[in-house]
Scaffold this motif. Structure first.
Motif, PDB file in Angstrom:
ATOM      1  N   ILE A   1       0.836  -1.203   0.000  1.00 10.43           N
ATOM      2  CA  ILE A   1       0.000   0.000   0.000  1.00 10.43           C
ATOM      3  C   ILE A   1       0.867   1.248   0.000  1.00 10.43           C
ATOM      4  O   ILE A   1       0.580   2.229  -0.711  1.00 10.43           O
ATOM      5  CB  ILE A   1      -0.948  -0.004   1.212  1.00 10.43           C
ATOM      6  CG1 ILE A   1      -1.896  -1.218   1.145  1.00 10.43           C
ATOM      7  CG2 ILE A   1      -1.767   1.283   1.254  1.00 10.43           C
ATOM      8  CD1 ILE A   1      -2.716  -1.421   2.399  1.00 10.43           C
ATOM      9  N   GLU A   2       1.957   1.250   0.781  1.00  9.10           N
ATOM     10  CA  GLU A   2       2.844   2.415   0.848  1.00  9.10           C
ATOM     11  C   GLU A   2       3.469   2.736  -0.508  1.00  9.10           C
ATOM     12  O   GLU A   2       3.706   3.904  -0.840  1.00  9.10           O
ATOM     13  CB  GLU A   2       3.947   2.167   1.881  1.00  9.10           C
ATOM     14  CG  GLU A   2       3.475   2.305   3.315  1.00  9.10           C
ATOM     15  CD  GLU A   2       4.543   1.916   4.319  1.00  9.10           C
ATOM     16  OE1 GLU A   2       4.257   1.966   5.529  1.00  9.10           O
ATOM     17  OE2 GLU A   2       5.673   1.577   3.896  1.00  9.10           O
ATOM     18  N   ARG A   3       3.751   1.703  -1.313  1.00  5.70           N
ATOM     19  CA  ARG A   3       4.323   1.952  -2.636  1.00  5.70           C
ATOM     20  C   ARG A   3       3.309   2.596  -3.578  1.00  5.70           C
ATOM     21  O   ARG A   3       3.687   3.272  -4.531  1.00  5.70           O
ATOM     22  CB  ARG A   3       4.817   0.647  -3.243  1.00  5.70           C
ATOM     23  CG  ARG A   3       6.083   0.126  -2.584  1.00  5.70           C
ATOM     24  CD  ARG A   3       6.892  -0.659  -3.579  1.00  5.70           C
ATOM     25  NE  ARG A   3       8.154  -1.121  -3.017  1.00  5.70           N
ATOM     26  CZ  ARG A   3       9.129  -1.673  -3.732  1.00  5.70           C
ATOM     27  NH1 ARG A   3       8.985  -1.814  -5.036  1.00  5.70           N
ATOM     28  NH2 ARG A   3      10.241  -2.074  -3.164  1.00  5.70           N
ATOM     29  N   ILE A   4       2.030   2.368  -3.324  1.00  6.72           N
ATOM     30  CA  ILE A   4       0.985   2.945  -4.165  1.00  6.72           C
ATOM     31  C   ILE A   4       0.564   4.313  -3.644  1.00  6.72           C
ATOM     32  O   ILE A   4       0.394   5.264  -4.415  1.00  6.72           O
ATOM     33  CB  ILE A   4      -0.229   1.996  -4.219  1.00  6.72           C
ATOM     34  CG1 ILE A   4       0.177   0.646  -4.831  1.00  6.72           C
ATOM     35  CG2 ILE A   4      -1.370   2.614  -5.017  1.00  6.72           C
ATOM     36  CD1 ILE A   4      -0.875  -0.418  -4.690  1.00  6.72           C
ATOM     37  N   GLU A   5       0.404   4.415  -2.339  1.00  7.98           N
ATOM     38  CA  GLU A   5       0.017   5.677  -1.703  1.00  7.98           C
ATOM     39  C   GLU A   5       1.120   6.095  -0.735  1.00  7.98           C
ATOM     40  O   GLU A   5       1.266   5.505   0.348  1.00  7.98           O
ATOM     41  CB  GLU A   5      -1.317   5.518  -0.959  1.00  7.98           C
ATOM     42  CG  GLU A   5      -2.504   5.247  -1.865  1.00  7.98           C
ATOM     43  CD  GLU A   5      -3.819   5.182  -1.101  1.00  7.98           C
ATOM     44  OE1 GLU A   5      -3.767   5.198   0.161  1.00  7.98           O
ATOM     45  OE2 GLU A   5      -4.880   5.125  -1.745  1.00  7.98           O
ATOM     46  N   LYS A   6       1.885   7.086  -1.112  1.00  4.98           N
ATOM     47  CA  LYS A   6       3.056   7.489  -0.325  1.00  4.98           C
ATOM     48  C   LYS A   6       2.669   8.010   1.055  1.00  4.98           C
ATOM     49  O   LYS A   6       3.439   7.892   2.006  1.00  4.98           O
ATOM     50  CB  LYS A   6       3.840   8.572  -1.081  1.00  4.98           C
ATOM     51  CG  LYS A   6       4.349   8.136  -2.457  1.00  4.98           C
ATOM     52  CD  LYS A   6       5.283   6.943  -2.352  1.00  4.98           C
ATOM     53  CE  LYS A   6       5.811   6.538  -3.721  1.00  4.98           C
ATOM     54  NZ  LYS A   6       6.674   5.334  -3.654  1.00  4.98           N
ATOM     55  N   ARG A   7       1.457   8.552   1.189  1.00  2.00           N
ATOM     56  CA  ARG A   7       1.034   9.130   2.466  1.00  2.00           C
ATOM     57  C   ARG A   7       0.152   8.175   3.270  1.00  2.00           C
ATOM     58  O   ARG A   7      -0.599   8.596   4.147  1.00  2.00           O
ATOM     59  CB  ARG A   7       0.284  10.435   2.212  1.00  2.00           C
ATOM     60  CG  ARG A   7       1.157  11.500   1.537  1.00  2.00           C
ATOM     61  CD  ARG A   7       0.382  12.796   1.364  1.00  2.00           C
ATOM     62  NE  ARG A   7       1.200  13.822   0.722  1.00  2.00           N
ATOM     63  CZ  ARG A   7       0.776  15.050   0.436  1.00  2.00           C
ATOM     64  NH1 ARG A   7      -0.481  15.393   0.724  1.00  2.00           N
ATOM     65  NH2 ARG A   7       1.577  15.911  -0.152  1.00  2.00           N
ATOM     66  N   PHE A   8       0.236   6.926   2.994  1.00  2.00           N
ATOM     67  CA  PHE A   8      -0.596   5.940   3.691  1.00  2.00           C
ATOM     68  C   PHE A   8      -0.288   5.923   5.190  1.00  2.00           C
ATOM     69  O   PHE A   8       0.867   5.908   5.617  1.00  2.00           O
ATOM     70  CB  PHE A   8      -0.351   4.557   3.104  1.00  2.00           C
ATOM     71  CG  PHE A   8      -0.906   3.425   3.923  1.00  2.00           C
ATOM     72  CD1 PHE A   8      -2.275   3.266   4.064  1.00  2.00           C
ATOM     73  CD2 PHE A   8      -0.048   2.534   4.561  1.00  2.00           C
ATOM     74  CE1 PHE A   8      -2.785   2.223   4.823  1.00  2.00           C
ATOM     75  CE2 PHE A   8      -0.550   1.494   5.312  1.00  2.00           C
ATOM     76  CZ  PHE A   8      -1.921   1.334   5.444  1.00  2.00           C
ATOM     77  N   ASP A   9      -1.369   5.920   5.980  1.00  2.32           N
ATOM     78  CA  ASP A   9      -1.263   5.863   7.439  1.00  2.32           C
ATOM     79  C   ASP A   9      -1.893   4.550   7.906  1.00  2.32           C
ATOM     80  O   ASP A   9      -3.082   4.300   7.636  1.00  2.32           O
ATOM     81  CB  ASP A   9      -2.002   7.049   8.066  1.00  2.32           C
ATOM     82  CG  ASP A   9      -1.843   7.096   9.584  1.00  2.32           C
ATOM     83  OD1 ASP A   9      -2.339   8.053  10.194  1.00  2.32           O
ATOM     84  OD2 ASP A   9      -1.231   6.160  10.164  1.00  2.32           O
ATOM     85  N   PRO A  10      -1.138   3.690   8.591  1.00  2.00           N
ATOM     86  CA  PRO A  10      -1.689   2.388   9.027  1.00  2.00           C
ATOM     87  C   PRO A  10      -2.964   2.503   9.849  1.00  2.00           C
ATOM     88  O   PRO A  10      -3.759   1.562   9.900  1.00  2.00           O
ATOM     89  CB  PRO A  10      -0.544   1.782   9.847  1.00  2.00           C
ATOM     90  CG  PRO A  10       0.697   2.412   9.275  1.00  2.00           C
ATOM     91  CD  PRO A  10       0.294   3.808   8.910  1.00  2.00           C
ATOM     92  N   SER A  11      -3.181   3.665  10.484  1.00  2.00           N
ATOM     93  CA  SER A  11      -4.403   3.821  11.284  1.00  2.00           C
ATOM     94  C   SER A  11      -5.658   3.807  10.406  1.00  2.00           C
ATOM     95  O   SER A  11      -6.767   3.587  10.902  1.00  2.00           O
ATOM     96  CB  SER A  11      -4.345   5.122  12.087  1.00  2.00           C
ATOM     97  OG  SER A  11      -4.296   6.246  11.218  1.00  2.00           O
ATOM     98  N   GLU A  12      -5.460   4.025   9.099  1.00  2.00           N
ATOM     99  CA  GLU A  12      -6.596   3.975   8.182  1.00  2.00           C
ATOM    100  C   GLU A  12      -7.238   2.592   8.165  1.00  2.00           C
ATOM    101  O   GLU A  12      -8.447   2.469   7.944  1.00  2.00           O
ATOM    102  CB  GLU A  12      -6.143   4.321   6.766  1.00  2.00           C
ATOM    103  CG  GLU A  12      -5.664   5.742   6.569  1.00  2.00           C
ATOM    104  CD  GLU A  12      -5.150   5.982   5.162  1.00  2.00           C
ATOM    105  OE1 GLU A  12      -4.268   6.834   5.003  1.00  2.00           O
ATOM    106  OE2 GLU A  12      -5.616   5.303   4.227  1.00  2.00           O
TER     107      GLU A  12
END
Length: 659
Positions: free
Chosen positions: A332-343
């Motif tokens: 997910i981080e590679r697709i969305e650079k601002r990904f927050d695990p709390s999501e």
């Protein structure tokens, strides 16, 4: 990395797998030879009456003469081990020659047909069909794993012609249309990048190595029976051999799984990136991955997924070592650079309260596509690099164009094309001539070769829909393909013979008649013998200049009225512009009445080019077609089919384009 670079990379990985398999096999052979020699070393002193067994065994084991003396049994051992592994691997691969559908059915999946009444399955089929048409590939068989509540999917097969795409029931129910589109786009990238063939070979390799461990267990089982039924002084040696085989087999399996893991994880990252290029919507595939995480890693399958784990969209079971997929958070981080695990936590709570929201989104998406279908087609601005980059990765405009094209086909004709009973007649319907006299002759051929029932179906299609629109002929053929594959091969052979006779009824074969016959023959051949299909070869373009000249001349001539002086000049100009892309200074095009025979020979040779040189061929053809800043239907059909014949899936192009 574009389509051709992916293909070249897949070819290198295939070579690496074969080399690694040979190395692992040789190590296993050597290890088993050592076990056999050790057993002989221990047994020999006892047979000779030596008092100190351990000392005699060690000297026997380290004595070169002893190895020479036992060379015969060691050769038998080596041959038997290598043969067992090789035959088991080849047998497993051969069992999968029936294509991707065989793998899907072995996983307990059920085929989805175009006439399904289930709205979720209809949505799945539509998504697969749209991406297929947009990318210029035949529509693969579609399957659903009904008893799997997790979110997962896979693509299997040797080539695009025998591919199958399968998703779990959980993916159907829990993913929105856009998220499902992201997952299917991910699987299509595996189809185009050559990953499916690698996956099947990996299944065969792992099975071959596993057979050694299975043989060890059989030895131990046989020994326990012999020891319980009689006294046997050699039982200890058999136990040692059985244990040794098991240990060596599982060590080999350890390295095979490591090899599978190393290859699979990087390919998953590449497929995720390709899916984003397909949809131009990072949230689609990222949303699917987030839902897997929100449902507590719900990609796990209930059935045994170890054998196909490297083929799946997500992890098929809990893996503590050698995971075939990167961690979900990393993907997910590679697709969305601002990904927050709390999501993930917030999403899990939201999903629990509204799991069926995706049905409403599917309705909205269908209405949106209908509105787009009502708009007038307009030309876009393309360049060659953009078209090349869309090969294997059609953008959202191409997918929308495919949706508009399918929407323009009447419901009755679309249903017939999707039908197992009507698909052959729809294909023949596309060949019917506009001239009534010639059409009557064609219908007589149908009665003679296919029977009066087929002729009556054609008459019904003519009455209901008139003669087919030129821009719908190739899409109808691609839509018919899944149903044609399911018919007996003898029916297909009879159908192809009928196609040839209908095409030659006026003693000339036009471009579409030739293309239809050539393409359907290739599709059906590859679907029936997929393992013998090569997606690329090793030839260089410099050795195929004459063949390229032939094909480009035909494309240039069919794009203009080459019978007039102005048309001939325009064709000559387009020919020179195309050849210039390959840096070939040919001044005159070469075009004869027997062009289809010349193209047949030329295509066979161009299909053996390297991936890099195939990209140049496509660039040459596209530049030739776009030289006059427009694309007519005949050019569009010829361009897409010629690319398909050299195993390059060219996406849909707009009717008018600029360079």
């Amino acid at each position: 990395m574009n389509f051709f670079e992916h293909q070249a990379r897949a070819r290198k990985q295939s070579r690496w797998i074969i080399i690694a398999f040979i190395v692992v096999t040789l190590l296993i052979v050597l290890a088993i030879d050592l076990i056999v020699m050790a057993v002989f070393a221990v047994q020999a002193p006892v047979a000779d009456g030596v008092n100190y067994v351990s000392q005699g065994a060690f000297s026997q084991f380290t004595n070169p003469d002893a190895w020479i003396a036992n060379s015969g049994i060691l050769l038998i051992s080596s041959g038997a081990t290598a043969g067992l592994i090789g035959l088991a691997s080849l047998g497993k691969i051969a069992s999968l020659r029936s294509g991707g559908g065989k793998v899907a059915r072995d996983m307990g999946a059920t085929i989805v047909t175009a006439d399904t009444r289930d709205p979720l399955r209809r949505r799945l089929y539509n998504v697969v069909e749209e991406i297929s048409l947009a990318s210029g590939a035949p529509v693969p068989e579609v399957y659903v794993m009904e008893n799997e509540p997790g979110i997962n999917a896979f693509a299997a097969g040797y080539t695009a012609a025998d591919a199958a795409v399968a998703v779990t029931q959980g993916a159907l129910e829990k993913l929105s249309r856009s998220e499902l589109q992201g997952v299917i786009a991910h699987e299509f990238s595996h189809i185009f990048n050559g990953d499916m063939r690698i996956n099947i070979r990996m299944m065969g390799i792992i099975f071959g190595i596993t057979v050694i461990a299975i043989a060890g267990r059989k030895f131990l089982h046989a020994t326990s029976f012999r020891r319980s039924s009689s006294r046997d002084n050699n039982a200890g040696a058999v136990v040692a051999i059985g244990l040794g085989l098991m240990v060596v087999g599982y060590i080999g399996l350890f390295f095979a799984r490591w090899m599978k893991s190393a290859l699979s994880r990087q390919r998953e990252y590449l497929a995720d990136a390709s899916a984003v290029q397909f949809t131009r919507d990072p949230s689609s595939i990222a949303g699917a991955l987030k839902k897997i995480a929100a449902y507590s890693h719900s990609s796990y399958l209930k059935g045994d997924a170890e054998e196909v784990s490297h083929m799946l969209f997500g992890s098929g079971y809990r893996q503590f070592m050698f995971a075939t997929h990167p961690p979900l958070e990393k993907r997910i981080e590679r697709i969305e650079k601002r990904f927050d695990p709390s999501e993930i936590t917030a999403l899990a709570a939201k999903l629990r309260s509204n799991e069926h929201r995706e049905h409403e989104e599917a309705t909205i998406a269908a209405q949106e596509q209908q509105r787009k279908a009502e708009k007038k087609k307009s030309g876009g601005i393309f360049d060659i690099e953009n078209i090349i980059s869309n090969i294997g990765n059609p953008d959202v405009e191409r997918i929308a164009a495919a949706a508009m094209l399918t929407a323009s086909i009447s419901d009755g004709l679309s249903s017939a094309a999707h039908s197992l009973e009507w698909a052959p007649e729809v294909m023949l319907y596309c060949l019917l001539d506009n001239d009534q006299a010639l059409r009557d002759q064609q219908l007589m051929i149908v009665i003679e070769k296919m029977g009066d029932i087929s002729e009556q179906k054609l008459q019904h299609l003519l009455t209901a829909h008139g003669t087919v629109r030129a821009d719908q002929r190739l899409p109808l053929l691609e839509i018919c393909f899944p149903s044609l594959k399911r018919r007996p091969f003898t029916d297909v052979e009879k159908l192809l013979a009928t196609v040839d006779l209908m095409a030659s009824v006026d003693n000339r074969i036009d471009s579409f008649e030739y293309l239809l016959s050539r393409l359907i023959k290739q599709y059906m051949h590859e679907a029936n013998i997929p393992s013998k299909t090569r997606l690329h070869g090793s030839k260089k373009l410099s050795s195929c200049v004459g063949e390229l000249t032939t094909v480009v001349s035909v494309v240039a001539a069919h794009g203009q009225n080459s019978q007039s002086a102005a048309g001939l000049q325009a064709a000559q100009k387009a020919f020179r512009a195309g050849m210039a892309v390959a840096d070939i200074n040919h001044t005159n095009l070469s075009f004869t009445d027997n062009w289809h025979e010349e193209v047949d020979k030329a295509i066979d040779k161009l299909d053996n080019l390297t991936s890099k040189d195939k990209s140049t061929v496509v660039a040459v053809l596209v530049r030739t077609v776009l030289d006059d800043r427009k694309i007519i239907t005949e050019e569009h059909e010829m361009l897409r089919v010629l690319c398909s014949l050299i195993h390059v899936p060219l996406p849909i192009l707009n009717e008018v384009a600029s360079v």
